[in-house]
Design a protein around this motif. Structure first.
Motif, PDB file in Angstrom:
ATOM      1  N   LYS A  85       0.821  -1.214   0.000  1.00 64.28           N
ATOM      2  CA  LYS A  85       0.000   0.000   0.000  1.00 64.28           C
ATOM      3  C   LYS A  85       0.854   1.264   0.000  1.00 64.28           C
ATOM      4  CE  LYS A  85      -0.614   0.401   5.002  1.00 64.28           C
ATOM      5  NZ  LYS A  85      -1.574   0.598   6.066  1.00 64.28           N
ATOM      6  N   ILE A  86       0.218   2.381  -0.301  1.00 60.45           N
ATOM      7  CA  ILE A  86       0.859   3.688  -0.214  1.00 60.45           C
ATOM      8  C   ILE A  86       0.752   4.153   1.235  1.00 60.45           C
ATOM      9  CG2 ILE A  86       0.767   6.099  -0.944  1.00 60.45           C
ATOM     10  CD1 ILE A  86      -0.336   5.140  -3.630  1.00 60.45           C
ATOM     11  N   LEU A  87       1.893   4.401   1.867  1.00 62.68           N
ATOM     12  CA  LEU A  87       1.904   4.801   3.273  1.00 62.68           C
ATOM     13  C   LEU A  87       1.758   6.311   3.455  1.00 62.68           C
ATOM     14  CD1 LEU A  87       4.893   2.559   4.421  1.00 62.68           C
ATOM     15  CD2 LEU A  87       2.456   2.090   4.698  1.00 62.68           C
ATOM     16  N   TYR A  88       2.277   7.092   2.489  1.00 64.12           N
ATOM     17  CA  TYR A  88       2.242   8.548   2.611  1.00 64.12           C
ATOM     18  C   TYR A  88       2.345   9.148   1.217  1.00 64.12           C
ATOM     19  CZ  TYR A  88       3.413  13.179   4.503  1.00 64.12           C
ATOM     20  OH  TYR A  88       3.412  14.512   4.827  1.00 64.12           O
ATOM     21  N   GLN A  89       1.549  10.171   0.961  1.00 65.05           N
ATOM     22  CA  GLN A  89       1.566  10.831  -0.334  1.00 65.05           C
ATOM     23  C   GLN A  89       1.169  12.290  -0.137  1.00 65.05           C
ATOM     24  OE1 GLN A  89      -0.561   8.678  -3.336  1.00 65.05           O
ATOM     25  NE2 GLN A  89      -0.611  10.390  -4.741  1.00 65.05           N
ATOM     26  N   LYS A  90       2.064  13.222  -0.508  1.00 70.28           N
ATOM     27  CA  LYS A  90       1.802  14.631  -0.267  1.00 70.28           C
ATOM     28  C   LYS A  90       2.791  15.494  -1.032  1.00 70.28           C
ATOM     29  CE  LYS A  90       0.681  17.687   3.543  1.00 70.28           C
ATOM     30  NZ  LYS A  90       0.536  17.857   4.964  1.00 70.28           N
ATOM     31  N   ASN A  91       2.510  16.777  -1.160  1.00 68.70           N
ATOM     32  CA  ASN A  91       3.470  17.741  -1.677  1.00 68.70           C
ATOM     33  C   ASN A  91       4.371  18.178  -0.534  1.00 68.70           C
ATOM     34  OD1 ASN A  91       2.598  17.842  -4.367  1.00 68.70           O
ATOM     35  ND2 ASN A  91       0.996  19.295  -3.853  1.00 68.70           N
TER      36      ASN A  91
END
Length: 76
Positions: A10-16
């Protein structure tokens, strides 16, 4: 620039973000906007992320980091 931190399921963290400091094989390094493309092995330590309003510290146990076109992908 954007960051995606992913594990095998899974994707644990996604941000600018504005910057990241990561534990490379030979020591910590920092990535800022428009960094040259590269790939690095990560060792045990902390990913230190900074966005406009938040500073976040994530403990890791090694992985890979890729930088390309203001996108950072960390595979744990």
């Amino acid at each position: 620039m954007k960051i995606k931190i992913i594990s095998y399921h899974k994707i644990l963290y996604q941000k600018n973000i504005i910057s990241i400091i990561a534990p490379g094989y030979y020591g910590y390094f920092q990535i800022l906007k428009n960094h040259a493309p590269f790939i690095s092995i990560l060792k045990n330590g902390f990913l230190k992320l900074e966005s406009k309003d938040v500073k976040k510290k994530i403990q890791i146990e090694g992985g890979l980091l890729q930088v390309k076109s203001n996108l950072i992908i960390v595979i744990l």
